[in-house]
Design a protein around this motif. Structure first.
Motif, PDB file in Angstrom:
ATOM      1  N   LEU A 197       9.056  40.518   9.622  1.00  0.00           N
ATOM      2  CA  LEU A 197       7.631  40.702  10.046  1.00  0.00           C
ATOM      3  C   LEU A 197       7.415  40.382  11.907  1.00  0.00           C
ATOM      4  O   LEU A 197       6.736  41.205  12.347  1.00  0.00           O
ATOM      5  CB  LEU A 197       6.542  40.016   9.283  1.00  0.00           C
ATOM      6  CG  LEU A 197       6.393  40.323   7.878  1.00  0.00           C
ATOM      7  CD1 LEU A 197       5.479  39.407   7.045  1.00  0.00           C
ATOM      8  CD2 LEU A 197       5.713  41.818   7.993  1.00  0.00           C
ATOM      9  N   SER A 198       8.162  39.312  11.966  1.00  0.00           N
ATOM     10  CA  SER A 198       8.105  39.091  13.491  1.00  0.00           C
ATOM     11  C   SER A 198       9.266  39.647  14.283  1.00  0.00           C
ATOM     12  O   SER A 198       9.363  39.304  15.420  1.00  0.00           O
ATOM     13  CB  SER A 198       8.219  37.509  13.531  1.00  0.00           C
ATOM     14  OG  SER A 198       9.578  37.161  12.993  1.00  0.00           O
ATOM     15  N   ALA A 199       9.939  40.401  13.832  1.00  0.00           N
ATOM     16  CA  ALA A 199      11.035  41.143  14.600  1.00  0.00           C
ATOM     17  C   ALA A 199      10.401  41.941  15.769  1.00  0.00           C
ATOM     18  O   ALA A 199      11.266  42.200  16.869  1.00  0.00           O
ATOM     19  CB  ALA A 199      11.956  42.093  13.619  1.00  0.00           C
ATOM     20  N   ASN A 200       9.253  42.431  15.800  1.00  0.00           N
ATOM     21  CA  ASN A 200       8.792  43.017  17.053  1.00  0.00           C
ATOM     22  C   ASN A 200       8.168  42.189  18.103  1.00  0.00           C
ATOM     23  O   ASN A 200       7.684  42.837  19.033  1.00  0.00           O
ATOM     24  CB  ASN A 200       7.646  43.770  16.484  1.00  0.00           C
ATOM     25  CG  ASN A 200       7.868  45.098  15.398  1.00  0.00           C
ATOM     26  OD1 ASN A 200       9.022  45.443  15.612  1.00  0.00           O
ATOM     27  ND2 ASN A 200       7.001  45.521  14.782  1.00  0.00           N
ATOM     28  N   ALA A 201       8.219  41.047  17.968  1.00  0.00           N
ATOM     29  CA  ALA A 201       7.911  39.814  19.168  1.00  0.00           C
ATOM     30  C   ALA A 201       8.553  40.168  20.208  1.00  0.00           C
ATOM     31  O   ALA A 201       9.981  40.747  20.187  1.00  0.00           O
ATOM     32  CB  ALA A 201       7.980  38.385  18.422  1.00  0.00           C
ATOM     33  N   ALA A 202       8.420  39.938  21.521  1.00  0.00           N
ATOM     34  CA  ALA A 202       9.017  40.224  22.514  1.00  0.00           C
ATOM     35  C   ALA A 202      10.245  39.628  22.619  1.00  0.00           C
ATOM     36  O   ALA A 202      11.381  40.153  23.137  1.00  0.00           O
ATOM     37  CB  ALA A 202       8.038  39.906  23.668  1.00  0.00           C
ATOM     38  N   HIS A 203      10.244  38.247  22.375  1.00  0.00           N
ATOM     39  CA  HIS A 203      11.659  37.163  22.353  1.00  0.00           C
ATOM     40  C   HIS A 203      11.604  36.256  21.171  1.00  0.00           C
ATOM     41  O   HIS A 203      10.511  35.906  20.852  1.00  0.00           O
ATOM     42  CB  HIS A 203      11.806  36.587  23.627  1.00  0.00           C
ATOM     43  CG  HIS A 203      12.144  37.412  24.755  1.00  0.00           C
ATOM     44  ND1 HIS A 203      11.077  37.923  25.753  1.00  0.00           N
ATOM     45  CD2 HIS A 203      13.103  37.837  25.364  1.00  0.00           C
ATOM     46  CE1 HIS A 203      11.629  38.859  26.616  1.00  0.00           C
ATOM     47  NE2 HIS A 203      12.921  38.627  26.569  1.00  0.00           N
ATOM     48  N   GLU A 204      12.804  36.343  20.732  1.00  0.00           N
ATOM     49  CA  GLU A 204      13.016  35.265  19.615  1.00  0.00           C
ATOM     50  C   GLU A 204      14.116  34.283  20.039  1.00  0.00           C
ATOM     51  O   GLU A 204      14.892  34.793  20.630  1.00  0.00           O
ATOM     52  CB  GLU A 204      13.637  36.015  18.303  1.00  0.00           C
ATOM     53  CG  GLU A 204      12.355  36.968  17.664  1.00  0.00           C
ATOM     54  CD  GLU A 204      12.999  37.547  16.482  1.00  0.00           C
ATOM     55  OE1 GLU A 204      12.821  37.124  15.353  1.00  0.00           O
ATOM     56  OE2 GLU A 204      13.394  38.701  16.441  1.00  0.00           O
ATOM     57  N   THR A 205      13.822  33.236  19.584  1.00  0.00           N
ATOM     58  CA  THR A 205      14.903  32.086  20.226  1.00  0.00           C
ATOM     59  C   THR A 205      15.693  31.546  19.095  1.00  0.00           C
ATOM     60  O   THR A 205      15.394  31.378  17.822  1.00  0.00           O
ATOM     61  CB  THR A 205      14.006  31.000  20.773  1.00  0.00           C
ATOM     62  OG1 THR A 205      13.151  31.140  21.637  1.00  0.00           O
ATOM     63  CG2 THR A 205      15.064  29.676  21.074  1.00  0.00           C
ATOM     64  N   LEU A 206      16.823  31.416  19.271  1.00  0.00           N
ATOM     65  CA  LEU A 206      18.078  30.995  18.421  1.00  0.00           C
ATOM     66  C   LEU A 206      18.808  29.759  18.966  1.00  0.00           C
ATOM     67  O   LEU A 206      19.019  29.579  20.096  1.00  0.00           O
ATOM     68  CB  LEU A 206      19.325  31.978  18.543  1.00  0.00           C
ATOM     69  CG  LEU A 206      20.102  32.103  17.327  1.00  0.00           C
ATOM     70  CD1 LEU A 206      19.701  32.246  15.886  1.00  0.00           C
ATOM     71  CD2 LEU A 206      21.491  32.876  17.464  1.00  0.00           C
ATOM     72  N   ASN A 207      18.514  28.690  18.080  1.00  0.00           N
ATOM     73  CA  ASN A 207      18.979  27.317  18.604  1.00  0.00           C
ATOM     74  C   ASN A 207      20.443  27.378  18.205  1.00  0.00           C
ATOM     75  O   ASN A 207      20.897  27.167  17.052  1.00  0.00           O
ATOM     76  CB  ASN A 207      18.296  26.188  17.973  1.00  0.00           C
ATOM     77  CG  ASN A 207      16.684  26.244  18.355  1.00  0.00           C
ATOM     78  OD1 ASN A 207      16.459  26.551  19.525  1.00  0.00           O
ATOM     79  ND2 ASN A 207      15.931  26.052  17.490  1.00  0.00           N
ATOM     80  N   VAL A 208      21.262  26.948  19.101  1.00  0.00           N
ATOM     81  CA  VAL A 208      22.700  26.954  19.064  1.00  0.00           C
ATOM     82  C   VAL A 208      23.197  25.842  19.494  1.00  0.00           C
ATOM     83  O   VAL A 208      23.177  25.282  20.645  1.00  0.00           O
ATOM     84  CB  VAL A 208      23.407  27.994  19.732  1.00  0.00           C
ATOM     85  CG1 VAL A 208      25.190  27.816  19.599  1.00  0.00           C
ATOM     86  CG2 VAL A 208      23.091  29.582  19.320  1.00  0.00           C
ATOM     87  N   ALA A 209      23.972  24.680  18.738  1.00  0.00           N
ATOM     88  CA  ALA A 209      24.256  23.325  19.075  1.00  0.00           C
ATOM     89  C   ALA A 209      25.838  23.436  19.175  1.00  0.00           C
ATOM     90  O   ALA A 209      26.516  24.005  18.356  1.00  0.00           O
ATOM     91  CB  ALA A 209      23.868  22.548  18.128  1.00  0.00           C
ATOM     92  N   THR A 210      26.469  22.829  20.288  1.00  0.00           N
ATOM     93  CA  THR A 210      27.705  22.500  20.342  1.00  0.00           C
ATOM     94  C   THR A 210      28.038  21.582  21.473  1.00  0.00           C
ATOM     95  O   THR A 210      27.005  20.676  21.548  1.00  0.00           O
ATOM     96  CB  THR A 210      28.635  23.667  20.800  1.00  0.00           C
ATOM     97  OG1 THR A 210      29.922  23.610  21.021  1.00  0.00           O
ATOM     98  CG2 THR A 210      28.000  23.988  22.182  1.00  0.00           C
ATOM     99  N   ASP A 211      29.176  21.040  21.610  1.00  0.00           N
ATOM    100  CA  ASP A 211      29.371  19.852  22.547  1.00  0.00           C
ATOM    101  C   ASP A 211      29.642  20.572  24.083  1.00  0.00           C
ATOM    102  O   ASP A 211      29.740  21.475  24.246  1.00  0.00           O
ATOM    103  CB  ASP A 211      30.819  19.104  22.335  1.00  0.00           C
ATOM    104  CG  ASP A 211      31.878  20.045  22.181  1.00  0.00           C
ATOM    105  OD1 ASP A 211      32.297  21.041  23.069  1.00  0.00           O
ATOM    106  OD2 ASP A 211      32.834  20.092  21.189  1.00  0.00           O
ATOM    107  N   PHE A 212      29.725  19.649  25.004  1.00  0.00           N
ATOM    108  CA  PHE A 212      29.579  19.866  26.472  1.00  0.00           C
ATOM    109  C   PHE A 212      30.824  20.639  26.775  1.00  0.00           C
ATOM    110  O   PHE A 212      30.946  21.820  27.435  1.00  0.00           O
ATOM    111  CB  PHE A 212      29.739  18.827  27.192  1.00  0.00           C
ATOM    112  CG  PHE A 212      28.233  17.917  27.253  1.00  0.00           C
ATOM    113  CD1 PHE A 212      27.282  18.574  28.159  1.00  0.00           C
ATOM    114  CD2 PHE A 212      28.129  16.706  26.702  1.00  0.00           C
ATOM    115  CE1 PHE A 212      26.064  17.916  28.121  1.00  0.00           C
ATOM    116  CE2 PHE A 212      26.650  16.218  26.643  1.00  0.00           C
ATOM    117  CZ  PHE A 212      25.791  16.545  27.532  1.00  0.00           C
TER     118      PHE A 212
END
Length: 306
Positions: free
Chosen positions: A89-104
């Motif tokens: 339903l929200s796929a038409n939003a301008a941008h979606e944010t994906l939170n990706v965790a890792t080390d430096f």
């Protein structure tokens, strides 16, 4: 005729899923922001409605009964479908944010140099990098995908090997040119070694492990420099300040550019590695899978050319 049990509310089923996932009313209450007694009372209410016991209460937490395990599988599947529907339903939003965790280290040497390729192919997705992430045990609730170093064992999620840990000594070209026919063992005994100060419980290969793998009997020198950040350690090695442990797939590009060179030809492969870690049930699962597919594709190219 047997009467069907009254259908529980979605909120009750959601509370049950969180409690079952944590195996603790206390941890479930912390995630949901409500009190522990409230969680316990609501679960008892659900058990009364269904006419079955869902948990066995033990001294250090909860274990699911057979009925509880059966219900959990169906509830998680239903919630995942619901999340997928909400995501569409929200796929038409301008941008979606994906939170990706890792080390430096992984962020510096693997993600950042190629992340523009993901953005080019997926212009509607923002990637929020959460660095400083060191372990596989317990992923924060706001993380969609993690790339973590370890043995692949993860709680409340699934992991897939990205690449194994493969290490060897590296230094600056000038430092290697200063050697005069010395063997790798002789050079490592004389040259300054750069040490990584890992957090408690770390599993990275260190100099004592590498010395044993190389068959060097002497203990490694303590060194004048130590770092709690791998990219800083590598910068010190590039500057000619000492020998570093190079992780293949992290320093390959630096070797290709001639900023670092290897000392010797021996590679030490351990039982650890970098894993893609995905929580059991997350929003944005479609976006997370798109990122995982891209990451595995980029890494496959790197391994084929490595």
């Amino acid at each position: 005729m047997h009467e069907k049990p009254r259908r529980p509310s979605l909120e009750l089923l959601r509370l049950f899923e969180v409690a079952a996932r944590h195996g603790s009313f206390t941890l479930a209450a912390s995630e949901l922001g409500i009190s522990q007694p409230a969680i316990s009372q609501q679960v008892q209410r659900l058990e009364k409605q269904l006419g079955v016991r869902l948990f066995d209460r033990i001294h250090r937490g909860l274990t699911l009964t057979e009925d509880g395990r059966l219900l959990l599988g169906h509830v998680q599947s239903a919630l995942a479908l619901l999340d997928e529907g909400l995501e569409l339903l929200s796929a038409n939003a301008a941008h979606e944010t994906l939170n990706v965790a890792t080390d430096f280290a992984f962020a510096t040497y693997r993600l950042i140099p190629t992340l523009h390729l993901f953005h080019a192919a997926n212009p509607g997705i923002n990637v929020n990098l959460v660095t400083g992430y060191r372990g596989m045990k317990g992923i924060e609730t706001d993380i969609d995908v993690a790339v973590a170093f370890g043995d692949g064992q993860v709680k409340n999620g699934e992991s897939r090997l990205l690449f194994n840990e493969e290490v060897f000594p590296v230094c600056s070209p000038a430092l290697r040119q200063s050697l005069q026919g010395e063997s790798t063992s002789q050079a490592l005994a004389r040259l300054p070694l750069l040490h990584l100060k890992a957090a408690s419980g770390h599993q990275w290969c260190d100099w004592p492990q590498l010395f044993r793998a190389l068959g060097i009997r002497e203990a490694p020198a303590s060194g004048l420099s130590s770092f709690d950040n791998y990219p800083l350690l590598i910068q010190a090695s590039i500057a000619g300040q000492g020998v570093a442990i190079g992780w293949r797939y992290l320093v390959d590009d630096l070797l290709d550019k001639g900023l670092l060179v290897r000392l010797g030809e021996h590679n030490h492969v351990t039982s650890f590695g970098y894993y893609i870690v995905r929580p059991e049930r997350k929003r944005r699962s479609r976006l997370a899978q798109r990122f995982i597919d891209w990451l595995e594709g980029v890494d496959k190219v790197g391994q084929d050319t490595g």
